[in-house]
Scaffold this motif. Structure first.
Motif, PDB file in Angstrom:
ATOM      1  N   ARG B  22     -31.008  29.752 -16.855  1.00 24.68           N
ATOM      2  CA  ARG B  22     -30.171  29.085 -15.862  1.00 24.68           C
ATOM      3  C   ARG B  22     -28.724  29.545 -15.902  1.00 24.68           C
ATOM      4  NH1 ARG B  22     -33.066  24.599 -13.950  1.00 24.68           N
ATOM      5  NH2 ARG B  22     -34.881  24.106 -15.252  1.00 24.68           N
ATOM      6  N   ASN B  24     -25.048  28.626 -13.636  1.00 26.28           N
ATOM      7  CA  ASN B  24     -24.266  28.001 -12.572  1.00 26.28           C
ATOM      8  C   ASN B  24     -22.871  28.595 -12.579  1.00 26.28           C
ATOM      9  OD1 ASN B  24     -26.374  25.683 -13.336  1.00 26.28           O
ATOM     10  ND2 ASN B  24     -25.738  25.474 -11.199  1.00 26.28           N
ATOM     11  N   SER B  26     -18.781  28.812 -10.823  1.00 28.47           N
ATOM     12  CA  SER B  26     -17.698  28.133 -10.121  1.00 28.47           C
ATOM     13  C   SER B  26     -16.796  29.207  -9.556  1.00 28.47           C
ATOM     14  CB  SER B  26     -16.920  27.237 -11.090  1.00 28.47           C
ATOM     15  OG  SER B  26     -15.760  26.741 -10.456  1.00 28.47           O
ATOM     16  N   THR B  55     -30.413  36.736  -0.518  1.00 29.49           N
ATOM     17  CA  THR B  55     -30.178  35.725  -1.564  1.00 29.49           C
ATOM     18  C   THR B  55     -31.170  35.840  -2.713  1.00 29.49           C
ATOM     19  OG1 THR B  55     -31.510  34.153  -0.323  1.00 29.49           O
ATOM     20  CG2 THR B  55     -29.117  34.076   0.017  1.00 29.49           C
ATOM     21  N   LYS B  68     -28.205  30.422  -4.787  1.00 29.86           N
ATOM     22  CA  LYS B  68     -28.258  29.170  -4.026  1.00 29.86           C
ATOM     23  C   LYS B  68     -26.847  28.617  -3.945  1.00 29.86           C
ATOM     24  CE  LYS B  68     -33.036  27.843  -4.981  1.00 29.86           C
ATOM     25  NZ  LYS B  68     -33.946  26.778  -5.456  1.00 29.86           N
ATOM     26  N   LYS B  69     -26.238  28.804  -2.783  1.00 26.07           N
ATOM     27  CA  LYS B  69     -24.851  28.376  -2.611  1.00 26.07           C
ATOM     28  C   LYS B  69     -24.710  26.872  -2.760  1.00 26.07           C
ATOM     29  CE  LYS B  69     -20.989  28.745   0.618  1.00 26.07           C
ATOM     30  NZ  LYS B  69     -20.557  29.250   1.948  1.00 26.07           N
ATOM     31  N   SER B  70     -25.667  26.122  -2.194  1.00 24.72           N
ATOM     32  CA  SER B  70     -25.567  24.664  -2.220  1.00 24.72           C
ATOM     33  C   SER B  70     -25.615  24.119  -3.643  1.00 24.72           C
ATOM     34  CB  SER B  70     -26.689  24.045  -1.392  1.00 24.72           C
ATOM     35  OG  SER B  70     -27.948  24.416  -1.919  1.00 24.72           O
ATOM     36  N   GLU B  71     -26.277  24.841  -4.525  1.00 24.49           N
ATOM     37  CA  GLU B  71     -26.389  24.409  -5.917  1.00 24.49           C
ATOM     38  C   GLU B  71     -25.461  25.211  -6.839  1.00 24.49           C
ATOM     39  OE1 GLU B  71     -31.200  23.504  -5.356  1.00 24.49           O
ATOM     40  OE2 GLU B  71     -30.477  24.695  -7.063  1.00 24.49           O
ATOM     41  N   THR B  72     -24.711  26.131  -6.278  1.00 22.40           N
ATOM     42  CA  THR B  72     -23.858  27.068  -7.050  1.00 22.40           C
ATOM     43  C   THR B  72     -24.627  27.609  -8.251  1.00 22.40           C
ATOM     44  OG1 THR B  72     -22.789  25.301  -8.341  1.00 22.40           O
ATOM     45  CG2 THR B  72     -21.695  26.006  -6.309  1.00 22.40           C
ATOM     46  N   SER B  73     -25.853  28.072  -7.962  1.00 21.74           N
ATOM     47  CA  SER B  73     -26.687  28.559  -9.061  1.00 21.74           C
ATOM     48  C   SER B  73     -27.156  29.983  -8.802  1.00 21.74           C
ATOM     49  CB  SER B  73     -27.899  27.649  -9.244  1.00 21.74           C
ATOM     50  OG  SER B  73     -28.780  27.758  -8.136  1.00 21.74           O
ATOM     51  N   HIS B  75     -30.088  31.425 -10.969  1.00 18.02           N
ATOM     52  CA  HIS B  75     -31.026  31.404 -12.098  1.00 18.02           C
ATOM     53  C   HIS B  75     -31.873  32.677 -12.138  1.00 18.02           C
ATOM     54  CE1 HIS B  75     -29.599  27.449 -12.460  1.00 18.02           C
ATOM     55  NE2 HIS B  75     -30.506  26.812 -11.739  1.00 18.02           N
TER      56      HIS B  75
END
Lengths: 115, 114
Positions: B22, B24, B26, B55, B68-73, B75
């Motif tokens: 995983r 994430n 910022s 993506t 995944k922009k919405s999850e700022t992830s 993985h």
């Protein structure tokens, strides 16, 4: 040779010694970097050179002195180091065009031990 | 300021099992994201990168990652682990501001059990 080459691969030095780490890139890139990798710590960016000019120096002690004589070569001169400076020193290069930076390519690293 | 968080400093899987590492991030602007792999006493090798195109990004050795922009992830996954996948994996980000600064996560050590 291709890619990014670092020499030596291993170095043991006393605290009063002066030594240099060498990095050479054969990728035609215009930016080169020194990173420090210590156990249990994230990779730390030490220096960045772009077009042979230093563009970033992340508050590195003066006992580390970088030199970039041309776009293919990067040195890290070491003097009066401390035992806590023992780490893996990684060199990398990338191609920067305006605000776009490609991925960094890394050398194998120099394992430095200060005794 | 940009940053990267890797959840789990150590992940252990069985050979043949799914690998999920995983990451994430910022970032105040659309980022470039990378996964690197490091074998013992070696430098970092690029596995894959996201640079605002597709993506779902496929990399070497059967790895892929989904931005995944919405999850700022971002993985990293691999459907079936192999013994040779045992290594340390680093997620990294470049974003706006200083485009020279590749910021790394702390790394995740992957072990693969027979």
């Amino acid at each position: 040779e291709t890619g990014v080459t670092q020499t030596p691969r291993h170095l043991v030095m006393g605290m009063t010694n002066k030594k240099s780490l060498k990095c050479e890139q054969h990728l035609g890139h215009n930016a080169m970097y020194w990173y420090k990798q210590s156990a249990k710590k994230p990779l730390e960016l030490m220096f960045v050179y772009s077009l042979e000019e230093r563009v970033e120096n992340n508050s590195v002690p003066s006992r580390f002195s970088p030199e970039c004589p041309n776009s293919s070569h990067l040195f890290l001169h070491l003097h009066t180091l401390q035992p806590e400076d023992s780490a893996l020193y990684l060199c990398a290069s990338s191609q920067v065009r305006g605000m776009v930076n490609t991925e960094a390519f890394f050398g194998q690293g120099t394992r430095l031990t200060v005794v | 300021a940009q940053s990267v968080t890797q959840l789990g400093s150590h992940v252990s899987v069985s050979e043949g099992a799914l690998v999920l590492l995983r990451c994430n991030y910022s970032s105040s602007v659309p980022p470039y994201l990378f996964w690197y792999v490091q074998y013992p006493n070696q430098g970092l090798q690029l596995l894959l990168k996201y640079t605002s195109a597709a993506t779902l990004v496929k990399g070497i050795n059967g790895f892929e990652a989904e931005f995944k922009k919405s999850e700022t992830s971002f993985h990293l996954t691999k459907p079936s682990a192999h013994m040779s996948d045992a290594a340390e994996y680093f997620c990294a980000v470049i974003s706006g501001g200083s485009n020279y600064k590749l910021t790394f996560g702390k790394g995740t050590l992957l072990t693969v059990n027979p």
